[in-house]
Design an enzyme around this catalytic site. Structure first.
Site, short mmCIF file in Angstrom:
data_model
loop_
_atom_site.label_atom_id
_atom_site.label_comp_id
_atom_site.label_asym_id
_atom_site.label_seq_id
_atom_site.Cartn_x
_atom_site.Cartn_y
_atom_site.Cartn_z
N ARG A 1 0.85 -1.19 0.00
CA ARG A 1 0.00 0.00 0.00
C ARG A 1 0.88 1.24 0.00
O ARG A 1 2.12 1.13 0.11
CB ARG A 1 -1.03 0.01 1.14
CG ARG A 1 -0.69 -0.64 2.43
CD ARG A 1 0.47 -0.05 3.16
NE ARG A 1 0.30 1.38 3.36
CZ ARG A 1 1.27 2.23 3.61
NH1 ARG A 1 2.53 1.81 3.67
NH2 ARG A 1 1.06 3.51 3.79
N GLY A 2 0.26 2.40 -0.11
CA GLY A 2 1.00 3.64 -0.28
C GLY A 2 0.97 4.00 -1.75
O GLY A 2 1.31 3.17 -2.60
N ALA A 3 0.54 5.23 -2.05
CA ALA A 3 0.27 5.59 -3.44
C ALA A 3 1.43 5.29 -4.39
O ALA A 3 1.24 4.62 -5.41
CB ALA A 3 -0.17 7.05 -3.51
N ARG B 1 -7.95 -0.48 -6.57
CA ARG B 1 -8.21 0.58 -5.58
C ARG B 1 -8.47 1.88 -6.34
O ARG B 1 -7.81 2.18 -7.32
CB ARG B 1 -7.03 0.73 -4.60
CG ARG B 1 -6.81 -0.58 -3.80
CD ARG B 1 -5.93 -0.35 -2.60
NE ARG B 1 -6.58 0.51 -1.62
CZ ARG B 1 -5.93 1.13 -0.62
NH1 ARG B 1 -4.63 0.98 -0.50
NH2 ARG B 1 -6.58 1.90 0.23
N GLN C 1 -1.43 1.69 10.33
CA GLN C 1 -0.20 1.81 9.54
C GLN C 1 0.85 2.64 10.27
O GLN C 1 2.06 2.45 10.06
CB GLN C 1 -0.49 2.44 8.17
CG GLN C 1 -1.34 1.60 7.23
CD GLN C 1 -2.82 1.91 7.36
OE1 GLN C 1 -3.28 2.39 8.40
NE2 GLN C 1 -3.58 1.62 6.32
N ASP D 1 -2.46 10.60 -1.46
CA ASP D 1 -2.86 9.58 -2.44
C ASP D 1 -3.25 10.21 -3.77
O ASP D 1 -3.19 9.56 -4.82
CB ASP D 1 -3.99 8.72 -1.88
CG ASP D 1 -3.44 7.80 -0.80
OD1 ASP D 1 -3.28 8.27 0.35
OD2 ASP D 1 -3.10 6.64 -1.13
#
Lengths: 341, 341
Positions: free
Chosen positions: A44-46, A85, A190, A231
């Protein structure tokens, strides 16, 4: 931080759902595995999502049959990745680029090579961007700096040193950082699990707290600035980021603490005029209503679980990207930047 | 709500740590058991703590030996109860009253009877206060009301219908409440576990969300007002309440949503000139660093876990007590009220 690595037959990622307790690696050797990993937040994480998807496009081409229909088959794989997503724009921009490369490739073999080169270039570019953002952000901080952050905008969220946490790493390297205060970041923690893991590995003192204690930290003057990632950033500077960013920005404004958003150009979306155009992912009630199998919300209660919120640009002191600081008015600064690129 | 009941030989409380999964009752038949229950949050909420401790003083007298030293022995029990938690002033006020009654009692038997009568009177007074506060708060709401609350300021936090939630119950009774948005309230999830349990039992629609999503709810105009309880209110109207109240008040101000604090007079502390005089309980790292046995914060990270925060009175639209609404300037309104009582 060993966020992601191409193995030759697939993408190896560290399973972020298991940190900090276990360092387990997942080999995503199919589009399907990688899509599941992205959807399930193993990665995860843009920026990390964008780069992972770029490698996923390589897998899509590898999974296609030799012959005239290889493009259609690979494009279908890219669509699968695009549906994982909705909020991080890095995903769509990376896949747009890979789609373009796929269309321009004469053969399956050429496509695989070109897509892999493109994914590697994105990865390298992200690494360099994180170093540039770290330097730009660190220049804002003096000695004995204490900063506050939300969620994980670190190495685990990118292919490099992170976005907001790149600032921490660079300040630490310069001997100027004394502590990071990390919101635990409900519901998936997170901040507690990932940010604290990264920073303690790097020898940086970190204090984890409930998201709702950040106001107490700000009120007490314990930090000089807030740094968060993003994001998606709209053309006017509105920022979609992990839910909890917006109230943190409101509190920072209330206490006169600078609020910086750190994100590479791949996170800026010229197609969104403002934050209202950014789709915000709604996630399942399971993330909130039970703790490791124990029910905490009665079944007859409803649950509201947006993954992100949108912070209006007027609450942002400056945006920090690999080209440096963007100051207000953001619409003009962003337009100039996107004209150059 | 079956928060607490005197059984004749002790105080029976519902174990709030196990809700909503299990409705288990604890019989606290000794000062030691009750002190452990209060310290461990089996019973919590400022009014409920105060009333429980008042019954605890009865246990202290019951545990004393007949004879000239019964007072000293009972006083030691009262001291044990006073040392359980530092922030809720209801605890200290209830025990001050019981200490006074104990000193004025000629015999152990007389003390037990008088302390029990006093505890029952406090309980009755709290029940009546909750109804009066509910009516005062409900008068502020129109039809189809939607409100937001933090932590649990309901029947479980008092001997009656609650403080902030008394407003919800009364609005619901009048057919004017359409929904309560409840912050889950990290780290101990009193909103998710207790508020949602109470409200769904009463047939009131409730939406549970992460604390950090409250700003999104406020920004979207989904609620007409915020109602919270309090653990201690200073003479100038500063409010100590569950951590997360302060950022919620800041966000409510940002969006122009009224922010009401609902608390009986037993929660007002004339000895605190302002919020800086209120002691804020710091709780252990175990509440944050693991989830049912699974570590979520690395051992080498620090943890900041204040149980409460202090909201400056300027962020409070009005205080609501059993005498009705107190408007600004709060110092004058509070002084007038405490002169009367």
């Amino acid at each position: 931080v060993p966020t992601l690595a191409w193995t030759g037959c697939g993408l190896r990622i560290i399973d972020q759902r298991l940190l900090p307790g276990r360092e387990k690696y997942l080999d995503c050797d199919t589009v399907r595995d990688l899509a599941t990993a992205i959807r399930g937040l193993a990665v995860r994480g843009a920026p990390a999502i964008g780069i992972s998807a770029a490698y996923g496009a390589v897998l899509a081409a590898m999974e296609s049959e030799e012959g005239p229909s290889f493009r259609e088959s690979a494009l279908a794989g890219i669509e699968t990745l695009a549906s994982t997503r909705p909020t991080a724009v890095n995903l769509f921009k990376a896949l747009d680029e890979q789609r373009r490369i796929l269309q321009a490739s004469a053969s399956r073999a050429e496509a695989i090579a070109a897509l892999l080169a493109s994914a590697c270039a994105m990865r390298q570019s992200d690494l360099e961007a994180s170093m540039a953002m770290g330097a730009a952000g660190a220049s804002l901080l003096g000695d004995d700096a204490r900063i506050l952050t939300h969620c994980n905008a670190g190495g685990l969220a990118t292919a490099g040193l992170g976005t907001a946490l790149a600032v921490a790493y660079e300040s630490h390297r310069l001997g100027r950082l004394s502590r990071v205060f990390a919101d635990e970041t409900r519901p998936l923690l997170q901040g507690a699990r990932l940010t604290a893991w990264e920073l303690t590995r790097a020898g940086i003192p970190v204090t984890v707290m409930p998201d709702s204690a950040a106001a107490t930290v700000l009120a007490a003057g314990l930090v000089q600035a807030v740094f968060v990632g993003a994001d998606r950033i709209a053309s006017n500077g509105d920022v979609a980021n992990k839910v909890g960013t917006f109230p943190l920005a409101i509190a920072a404004r209330h206490f006169g603490v600078p609020f910086y958003v750190v994100a590479p150009l791949s996170t800026f979306d010229p197609c969104c005029a403002d934050g209202s155009a950014i789709p915000v992912e709604q996630r399942g009630r399971d993330e909130l209503d039970s703790l490791r199998g124990r029910r905490i919300v009665p079944a007859s209660a409803d649950v509201f679980n947006p993954a992100f919120d949108v912070t209006p640009s007027d609450l942002v002191t400056a945006l920090i990207c690999e080209r440096g600081l963007l100051r207000k008015p953001f619409d003009r600064a962003i337009a100039e930047l996107t004209r150059q690129t």
